[in-house]
Design an enzyme around this catalytic site. Structure first.
Site, PDB file in Angstrom:
ATOM      1  N   HIS A 124       0.851  -1.193   0.000  1.00 31.74           N
ATOM      2  CA  HIS A 124       0.000   0.000   0.000  1.00 31.74           C
ATOM      3  C   HIS A 124       0.884   1.240   0.000  1.00 31.74           C
ATOM      4  CE1 HIS A 124       0.745  -1.081   4.211  1.00 31.74           C
ATOM      5  NE2 HIS A 124       0.583   0.200   4.512  1.00 31.74           N
ATOM      6  N   THR A 125       0.400   2.273  -0.664  1.00 33.70           N
ATOM      7  CA  THR A 125       1.115   3.540  -0.743  1.00 33.70           C
ATOM      8  C   THR A 125       0.444   4.546   0.171  1.00 33.70           C
ATOM      9  OG1 THR A 125       1.703   3.138  -3.060  1.00 33.70           O
ATOM     10  CG2 THR A 125       1.861   5.405  -2.266  1.00 33.70           C
TER      11      THR A 125
END
Length: 182
Positions: A124-125
């Protein structure tokens, strides 16, 4: 260090399980739940979704998460990689409209605990809006960060901003905004 009295946090501190209603991976399960707003899922595309961070550094702190479970960036196929990048750009656009930050920090925590993330097995960013002058006396002197807006208010503003974007549809009252890319 000064202390801030916050008795409502004891419920969080004393909980036995981090996510008692999650069977496997929180980042796999949340986008599948019926009530996107309750689960902080703001928007979704074919291969990824946007989730508000439930312990934000600043209002609007969100994560862009591929649906595919896995912690290796190189494992994303080309379609998922492009979709993730496009959704990240749409997240910047929505944040510009909804919270108007002066800058952003955006990045991935890769490689386990040493990278600083609490979830290392589902890529995830993080996208963290930053504001000129957001370092005030609380974090500097008190080692305390103050988040100035409730998650529900941030969610509503971001949801509206995503809904205003080209190719956006809102399939229901408590549903995430669905985005289609050309």
């Amino acid at each position: 260090m000064e202390q801030v009295f916050a008795p409502w946090r004891i419920e969080w501190v004393r909980r036995e399980e981090k996510n008692p209603d999650i069977d496997e991976c929180v980042l796999c399960e949340l986008p599948e739940r019926a009530d996107a707003r309750e689960n902080l899922v703001v928007a979704r595309s074919e291969h990824a979704y946007v989730l508000l961070n439930n312990a934000p550094y600043n209002p609007g702190h969100l994560m862009v998460v591929p649906f595919a479970h896995g912690g290796e960036y190189a494992a994303l196929d080309d379609d998922a990689l492009l979709d993730h990048a496009r959704l990240k750009q749409r997240a910047f656009d929505a944040l510009d409209e909804a919270v108007g930050p002066d800058a952003y920090n955006a990045g991935l925590n890769l490689g386990g605990g040493a990278a600083g993330g609490s979830i290392d097995d589902h890529l995830h960013t993080h996208v963290v809006p930053r504001f000129d002058g957001d370092t005030n006396f609380m974090p500097v002197i008190s080692d305390t960060k103050v988040v100035v807006e409730a998650l529900e208010e941030t969610y509503d503003r971001l949801h509206d901003a995503f809904a205003d974007q080209s190719g956006a549809t809102v399939p229901g009252e408590d549903a995430a905004v669905e985005l289609a890319f050309d």
